[in-house]
Design a protein around this motif. Structure first.
Motif, short mmCIF file in Angstrom:
data_model
loop_
_atom_site.label_atom_id
_atom_site.label_comp_id
_atom_site.label_asym_id
_atom_site.label_seq_id
_atom_site.Cartn_x
_atom_site.Cartn_y
_atom_site.Cartn_z
N ASN A 1 -36.63 13.71 -39.64
CA ASN A 1 -36.03 13.79 -38.31
C ASN A 1 -36.45 12.61 -37.45
O ASN A 1 -35.67 12.11 -36.65
N TYR B 1 -33.95 10.18 -35.75
CA TYR B 1 -33.98 10.02 -34.29
C TYR B 1 -34.05 8.55 -33.92
O TYR B 1 -33.37 8.09 -33.01
N GLN C 1 -30.81 7.05 -34.30
CA GLN C 1 -29.91 7.49 -33.25
C GLN C 1 -30.16 6.72 -31.96
O GLN C 1 -29.23 6.30 -31.29
#
Lengths: 233, 241, 284
Positions: free
Chosen positions: A220, A224, A227
Motif C-alpha cells: 500500500n 500510495y 498515487q
C-alpha cells in the motif's frame, strides 16, 4: 501480552533467518496475489471504463447491480464454484488445475474482478459528464478519450487496485478450498496462519500474521507513493 | 470573401423524434468570424456540435472543406476544428499539461517558445504548474481558449465562451479571438446571446430561432437594417417567442 | 415507587436476576473434529445437559489446538486422541488426570487401482513403506492433529523420516474431511479414522479402504488403534469449572453413556463408529 511479545520476536526471527519455508510461502502469496490482481485489472478496467462511458448500460441496468453484488460476494462461495468447475467431475477437470496455484489465481481473479469493475465504473462516473465531449472537441480519438478518462479517474483507479489487493491478499477460504494448503506448493500466508492456529502454535501464527500485515503495508505504501506522484503530475 | 469551409443543405437534427435544428442552407466562409445569436433553446449549441463532428445530422448534407462530414471522417480532418464551451472542464493536471493536451493527442510536442508565448498572452505565466481544476472560472476559460487555439486549428467554435466572465476577462478573450482571426485567418463561429459581443467581433451575424435560420447577413446590416421583423425585435432586446 | 421509570428499572433488574438463576452452567469442551463431525456429541450430549442443567460449548479443533486451548486455560475439559501427548499433558500439570473413554481405529484408504499395491497388507507400516518406495501420492493431514501424530509415528515404525520429503508427499494442513476430499480428487493415499471415512464415503468416487479391513474386528494392526481420552483442566489456571468437568467425566465413562456410544452409528453404518473403553464399562 506475553504471547504478543513472543509473536513479535518470532516474526523478527523468521524474517532475519530468511527461513526457506517462509520464503516459499511469502513468494507464493505475492505471486498468486500479484497475478490475480493484474488479471483482474486487465479484464476489469476496460469493462469498468466501457460501462462508465456508455450512456445506456446494457441489459436494462441489470449489469451494474450485478457487479455491486459481486463486490460483496463471499470469497468462499467463489472458491466453491471454482472448485466445482475444476474438480474431476467438473467441466474443467481435465486441466488438472485443482490444488495448484493456477486454481488459486483463478479464484483470486474472480474475487477481485467485481471490485475492480465496480470501483473503476464509479471513478469514471464521478468525472464531470461534460469532459468527454470537450476532450473529443480537442481532437481525441475514441481510444484517446478512453485513455484520458482513465487518467482523469486515476485516484479512483488506485482505490480500486488497493481494495482489490487488500481483499485477495487477506483471503483465506477460497484459496484453502481450491489450493489445498499443500506445504511447499499451495500454502500461502493466510492458510499457513489458519494451520498454525489449529496446531496451537499461536505465536507462530501471529508472527505470520504480522508478516502479512507488513507485506500489505509495504504494498500500500508503494501504491500510495505512486498515487501521490500521479496526482502531482 | 473567400470560399465556404462549411456548407449545410437541408440539415435536420432530431432528439427523441423532436426536431431541434432545421437549416435549409448555410455556408461558413473561410477566415470569417460568424456570430450566431438567438434565444436559448434555438439550436445554437446543436449546430456547433454538428460543425465539430461530435454528432452526425439526422438528415441533409454537411460538408467540411468539400468533404462530407460523417462519424467515419478522418481524424486529421476532425482535428482541424476545435471548440471552447461555456463551462470549460479542465483535466485534473497542471495548467501546463492542459495546454499541452491537444499536442499530446496529435502525437506532437509543444515547443517551449509557443508555450511561453501563450502563457504570456493569457497572463497566466505564474500559474503554469498549478492544478488546472483549482483555477478561477476566468482563468479556466482563458486556459480552455488557449488549449483550443494553441494547436492552430483552421476553425474555432465558441459556445457562449464569456457568458460567466467579468468584463476584464471578456475583453482579454475577445482580443485573443480577434488576433487569431486576423493573424492566422482562423475561421471562427461564435455562438452567443450577447448581441453586443456579436457586433464587436463578427463580420457576419445570423439569427437562429426554434432551430430555423431567420436571417444571415453582414453584422453592420444585421444591426442597422435587419430584413426581418424578428431580427429587428431581437436586436432591440425584445422578447420574441 | 411512584416514578414509572424506577419501576421499569426494577422490573428489568428482577428479570435479569431470574435469567441468571435459570441460566445453566457452561462447560467448555475442546475436542477433535472426528467426535464432532461424526455426530456423536450431538447424539449423546443432550442427556448430560438435561441431567446437570448444563450447557456444553463444543470447540471442535485439531488435537494440537485442543491441547493448547487446555494449556491456556481457555476450556474446562478436553476430549482428544493422541495418547503420548495426552500423558505428557497430564505430566506437565495442565490437566488433572486422563480417563479412557472409547476407541476406534485408523485405516489406510487410497485409490481403487492402488498403484503402490498395498491392498490386503496387514500392517500399516508395510503399506507406508510400499507407498514411499513407489512414490505414490500420499496426502497427510499435516496439522498436528491426533491423526497426524499417529501417521508420523507409523512412518517412523516403517523406518522412514516421520515427515517424508518429496513431491509425492503432500502435507495439507487441513481437516480430515478436506484431506479425504483431496485424496479422492488426486488419487492419493491417506490415513483416516474409520468413523470419519464411513460418515463421508458416499461423497467419494475413488477411495476405498486398503489396510484395516471392513470393520474394527478385521483390523489386524494394533498400531492402528485410536484411543480417546478425556482430561479435566487443572483448576490452577483459574476460572475453570472443575466440578462440572468431573461430573462430565463421571457421566461420559458411566455404563449408560458408554452403551449409548456403542449404539451410535450402528443404524446408519451397520457398525459402531466408536467402541466404549471406560473403566466402568470394562468392569461391568
Amino acid at each position: 501480552m506475553e504471547v504478543l511479545f513472543e509473536a513479535l520476536l518470532d516474526a523478527f526471527g523468521l524474517i532475519i533467518d530468511l527461513d526457506p519455508e517462509l520464503r516459499a510461502i511469502v513468494g507464493l502469496t505475492l505471486r498468486v496475489t500479484g497475478i490475480g490482481l493484474v488479471l483482474a485489472m486487465v479484464l476489469g478496467i476496460p469493462i469498468g471504463v466501457g460501462l462508465g462511458l456508455s450512456k445506456r448500460i446494457p441489459a436494462a441496468g441489470c449489469v451494474v447491480p450485478l457487479i455491486y453484488t459481486g463486490m460483496g460476494l463471499p470469497p468462499v462461495v467463489v472458491g466453491l464454484f471454482v472448485y466445482l468447475f475444476l474438480s474431476n467431475q467438473g467441466p474443467l477437470g481435465d486441466f488438472r488445475w485443482l490444488f495448484t496455484p493456477t486454481a488459486m489465481i483463478i479464484a483470486q481473479t474472480i474475487i477481485a474482478l467485481p471490485l475492480v469493475i465496480g470501483l473503476t465504473l464509479t471513478a469514471i462516473q464521478s468525472i464531470d459528464p461534460m469532459l468527454p465531449l470537450q476532450v473529443r472537441a480537442l481532437g481525441a480519438t475514441r481510444g484517446q478519450l478512453a485513455w484520458t478518462m482513465l487518467a482523469e479517474a486515476r485516484l479512483g483507479l488506485f482505490a480500486a487496485i488497493v481494495a482489490a489487493f487488500g481483499s485477495i491478499i487477506s483471503e483465506v477460504g477460497a484459496v484453502m478450498l481450491v489450493g489445498g494448503n499443500i506445504a511447499g506448493e499451495t500454502r500461502v500466508l493466510t492458510t499457513a496462519i489458519v494451520l498454525e492456529t489449529r496446531k496451537g502454535n499461536i505465536s507462530l501464527a501471529l508472527a505470520l500474521g504480522l508478516i502479512l500485515l507488513g507485506l500489505a503495508f509495504l504494498a500500500n505504501l508503494v501504491m500510495y507513493r505512486l498515487q501521490v506522484q500521479g496526482a502531482s503530475k | 470573401m473567400g470560399q465556404a469551409i462549411y456548407a449545410l443543405e437541408n440539415v435536420q437534427q432530431n432528439y427523441d423524434g423532436r426536431c431541434v435544428l432545421d437549416i435549409e442552407s448555410l455556408s461558413v466562409m473561410q477566415g470569417e468570424v460568424l456570430a450566431i445569436v438567438g434565444p436559448s433553446g434555438a439550436g445554437k449549441s446543436t449546430l456547433l456540435r454538428l460543425l465539430n463532428f461530435l454528432e452526425a445530422p439526422f438528415s441533409g448534407s454537411l460538408t467540411f472543406d468539400g468533404e462530407t462530414a460523417s462519424a467515419e471522417m478522418d481524424i486529421e480532418q476532425r482535428r482541424r476544428v476545435t471548440m471552447v464551451f461555456q463551462h470549460p472542464v479542465m483535466l485534473k493536471r497542471s495548467l501546463d499539461a492542459n495546454l499541452h493536451f491537444g499536442f499530446a493527442l496529435r502525437g506532437e510536442k509543444l515547443s517551449e517558445e509557443l508555450r511561453a508565448e501563450w502563457l504570456q498572452r493569457l497572463g497566466l505565466m505564474g500559474l503554469r504548474t498549478q492544478a488546472a481544476n483549482k483555477l478561477s472560472a476566468g482563468e479556466m476559460q482563458r486556459v480552455a481558449l488557449a488549449r483550443a487555439l494553441i494547436v492552430e486549428p483552421d476553425v474555432l467554435l465558441l459556445d457562449e465562451p464569456t457568458a460567466n466572465l467579468d468584463p476584464a476577462n471578456v475583453a482579454l478573450m475577445e482580443k485573443i479571438v480577434r488576433e487569431e482571426n486576423e493573424k492566422n485567418h482562423t475561421t471562427i463561429v461564435l455562438v452567443t446571446h450577447n448581441v453586443f459581443q456579436a457586433r464587436r467581433l463578427a463580420q457576419r451575424t445570423a439569427l437562429l430561432i426554434d432551430g430555423k435560420l431567420i436571417e444571415i447577413t453582414d453584422t453592420e446590416q444585421f444591426f442597422e437594417q435587419p430584413e426581418t421583423e424578428q431580427t429587428a425585435a431581437f436586436v432591440r432586446g425584445e422578447f420574441i417567442y | 415507587m411512584k416514578h414509572p421509570l424506577k419501576l421499569l428499572i426494577l422490573a428489568l433488574l428482577l428479570l435479569l436476576t431470574a435469567c441468571a438463576l435459570a441460566q445453566p452452567q457452561v462447560l467448555r469442551l475442546a475436542t477433535t473434529t472426528s467426535t464432532d463431525n461424526s455426530g456423536l456429541l450431538e447424539a449423546i450430549l443432550p442427556d448430560f445437559e438435561k441431567r446437570y442443567n448444563a450447557q456444553v460449548d463444543v470447540i471442535a479443533v485439531g488435537t494440537g489446538q485442543a491441547l493448547s486451548l487446555g494449556e491456556a486455560g481457555d476450556v474446562d475439559i478436553i476430549l482428544v486422541h493422541a495418547l503420548s501427548r495426552e500423558d505428557e499433558f497430564v505430566a506437565n500439570q495442565h490437566g488433572t488426570e486422563r480417563f479412557d473413554v472409547m476407541y476406534n481405529d485408523f485405516v489406510l484408504v487410497g485409490p481403487e487401482d492402488d498403484p503402490a499395491g498395498v491392498n490386503g497388507m496387514l500392517l500399516a507400516q508395510d503399506a507406508l513403506a510400499a507407498i514411499a518406495a513407489s512414490e505414490a501420492t500420499f496426502a497427510s493431514r499435516g496439522d498436528d492433529s491426533g491423526t497426524h501424530t499417529k501417521e508420523r509415528g507409523l512412518w517412523k515404525v516403517a523406518g522412514l523420516n516421520a515427515d517424508p520429503q518429496g513431491d509425492w508427499y503432500k502435507s495439507l494442513g487441513q481437516g480430515m474431511g478436506d484431506t479425504l476430499r483431496f485424496a479422492d480428487e488426486t488419487q492419493a493415499y491417506t490415513l483416516t479414522d474409520r468413523g470419519t471415512f464411513l460418515a463421508l464415503q458416499d461423497g467419494f468416487s475413488n477411495l476405498v479402504v486398503l489396510v484395516g479391513g471392513g470393520n474394527i474386528a478385521e483390523n489386524q494392526d494394533p498400531a492402528l488403534l485410536n484411543p480417546y481420552g478425556v482430561i479435566p483442566i487443572n483448576p490452577d489456571k483459574g476460572d475453570i469449572n472443575l466440578d462440572l468437568a468431573q461430573d462430565f467425566v463421571e457421566w461420559l465413562t458411566s455404563v449408560d453413556t458408554q452403551a449409548a456410544i456403542e449404539e451410535f452409528g450402528v443404524e446408519t453404518f451397520g457398525q459402531p463408529l466408536f467402541y466404549p473403553d471406560s473403566q466402568a464399562w470394562n468392569d461391568r
